[in-house]
Design an enzyme around this catalytic site. Structure first.
Site: not given
Length: 364
Positions: A26, A60, A102, A184, A232, A303, A325-326
Site C-alpha cells: 500500500c 490493494a 491486486q 480484509y 493471496r 522477511l 517487499g521491503r
C-alpha cells in the site's frame, strides 16, 4: 551459475522472466480521494521493472469506493481509473516485466487512516471516511462495528470483483490477484473469528469460502482461458480456533479447480491480539505447507531479504516464486543485485546503466 530463482516460469500462456517478484504494498497516495493512480505509482512500480523484477503486483486496489483501506487507496471501479493505469502497465512492459493488480475490498477494516497518520481506528465522514461492512457485525479491535452484508450485497461484491478484473485485463495487466488475506473482506468471510453467519456464506468451510470461489470462477469465465488469476491468502490467523493451514490448502484446491493459478501465502491480520512469530522467512513454511498439502503453485513472502535466502526457497521446492517487499523498497534494483550475487548473467540489465554494473570494480 544455474539459478532456480532466475529460471522463467509460465502460468497459462504468460511467461515470467524470473521468480523474484514484488508483492502488493500500500502507498496511500491517491491524494484526491478518487482512487486514481498518478506519477508516484508510475515511478514506484516502474522502478521495480527497471530493476529486474519478474512480476510486480500493484497495491490493494479497491473494486468499489467503500472497499478502500484508506481514502487515499487506488481503485479500479471505473473506466477512468482503468485508463489511468495504462501508462504504468506500458512502462513496466517496456522493461520486460509482468504486472498484475491486486483486487481488494477491505470490509470491516476499510475507511482507516494511512499508516503514518497520527489517528487510528475508523474514519468518520469529516475525515473522508464512510460506514463499513462485513460478513457479520463483529468489529476488528479498535474499529467500528460493521454492518452485516445481505446476500444480494455479497453477490454485488462478487460482481464488482469480476467487473474490476475485466477492466484490469482491458488496461493491459497480465494478471489479477484476489486479496483474501490480512483481515480484509474475503478473509473475514473465511475466518470463523469474523464470520458467524448461518446462511450460505457462513458455517461450513465450503460456505465461508463461497465468495472466493465464486469470484475466481466468474473471473475465469469473464477473462478467458489464458489470463492468470492469483489469490493471496493468510494461511493462519495465529489464533486458536481461527483460520488455519489445512483450511487454506483445501480452499486453494477448490480455487484452482475454479480457475486460479497461484496462491500468494501470507498470514495474520484478522485479530489485533494475535501473537505472530516474526523473523526471517517466517511465512515460508506456510507456503510450503499449502503447496504440498494442496498440491498447488505457491509464492512465499515475509522477511525474505537476501539473494541466497530467496534462491534456497525456490531451489528447495518450498515455493515456486518469492515475493520480496521491503528489500525492493530499500533497493528497487534488488533483482539485478541478487543475480550478480548468485553469479547469474542477465540479458535485461538496463542499457542506460551500463556504466554502473554490479560487477564493476570500484576505481582506485
Amino acid at each position: 551459475m544455474t539459478s532456480a530463482l532466475f529460471t522463467p516460469i509460465t502460468l497459462r500462456t504468460t511467461t515470467f522472466r524470473n521468480r523474484l517478484w514484488v508483492p502488493a504494498m500500500c502507498q496511500y497516495s491517491a491524494e484526491n480521494f478518487d482512487g486514481m493512480p498518478n506519477d508516484w505509482h508510475l515511478v514506484h512500480l516502474g522502478s521495480f521493472a527497471r530493476g529486474g523484477a519478474g512480476a510486480i503486483i500493484t497495491e490493494a486496489t479497491a473494486v468499489v469506493p467503500e472497499g478502500r483501506i484508506s481514502p487515499q487507496d487506488l481503485g479500479i471501479w471505473n473506466d477512468a481509473q482503468r485508463d489511468a493505469f495504462r501508462p504504468i502497465v506500458d512502462f513496466v512492459h517496456s522493461q520486460g516485466a509482468k504486472i498484475g493488480v491486486q483486487l481488494a475490498h477491505a470490509g470491516r477494516k476499510a475507511s482507516t487512516p494511512r499508516t503514518w497518520d497520527p489517528q487510528n481506528g475508523t474514519l468518520d465522514e469529516s475525515q473522508h471516511g464512510w460506514p463499513v461492512v462485513g460478513p457479520s457485525a463483529i468489529a476488528f479491535e479498535g474499529y467500528d462495528t460493521p454492518r452485516t452484508l445481505t446476500v444480494p450485497e455479497i453477490e454485488a461484491v462478487v460482481d464488482a470483483f469480476v467487473a474490476s478484473a475485466v477492466r484490469s485485463q482491458e488496461a493491459g495487466f497480465d494478471l489479477v490477484e484476489l486479496h483474501a488475506a490480512h483481515g480484509y473482506l474475503m478473509h473475514q468471510f473465511l475466518s470463523p473469528l469474523s464470520n458467524d453467519r448461518t446462511d450460505e456464506y457462513g458455517g461450513s468451510l465450503e460456505n465461508r469460502a463461497r465468495i472466493v470461489i465464486d469470484s475466481v470462477r466468474r473471473i475465469r469465465e469473464a477473462t478467458g482461458p489464458d489470463f492468470p488469476i492469483f489469490v493471496r491468502f493468510s494461511a493462519t490467523d495465529w489464533v486458536e480456533g481461527g483460520w488455519d493451514e489445512a483450511s487454506t490448502a483445501q480452499v486453494a484446491r477448490w480455487a484452482e479447480e475454479a480457475g486460479a493459478d497461484l496462491f500468494d501465502i501470507s498470514s495474520g491480520g484478522i485479530a489485533a491480539t494475535a501473537s505472530i512469530p516474526v523473523g526471517l522467512g517466517y511465512q515460508v513454511p506456510l507456503a510450503a505447507s499449502v503447496k504440498n498439502d494442496g498440491d498447488v503453485t505457491t509464492g512465499a513472502v515475509g522477511l525474505i531479504v537476501g539473494a541466497e535466502q530467496a534462491e534456497e526457497i525456490v531451489s528447495s521446492g518450498r515455493a515456486d516464486v518469492v515475493f520480496v517487499g521491503r528489500e525492493f523498497l530499500r533497493d528497487p534494483h534488488f533483482a539485478l543485485r541478487a543475480a550478480f550475487e548468485l553469479g547469474v548473467d542477465l540479458s535485461y540489465y538496463p542499457q542506460q546503466y551500463h556504466r554502473a554494473p554490479f560487477h564493476a570494480p570500484v576505481p582506485a
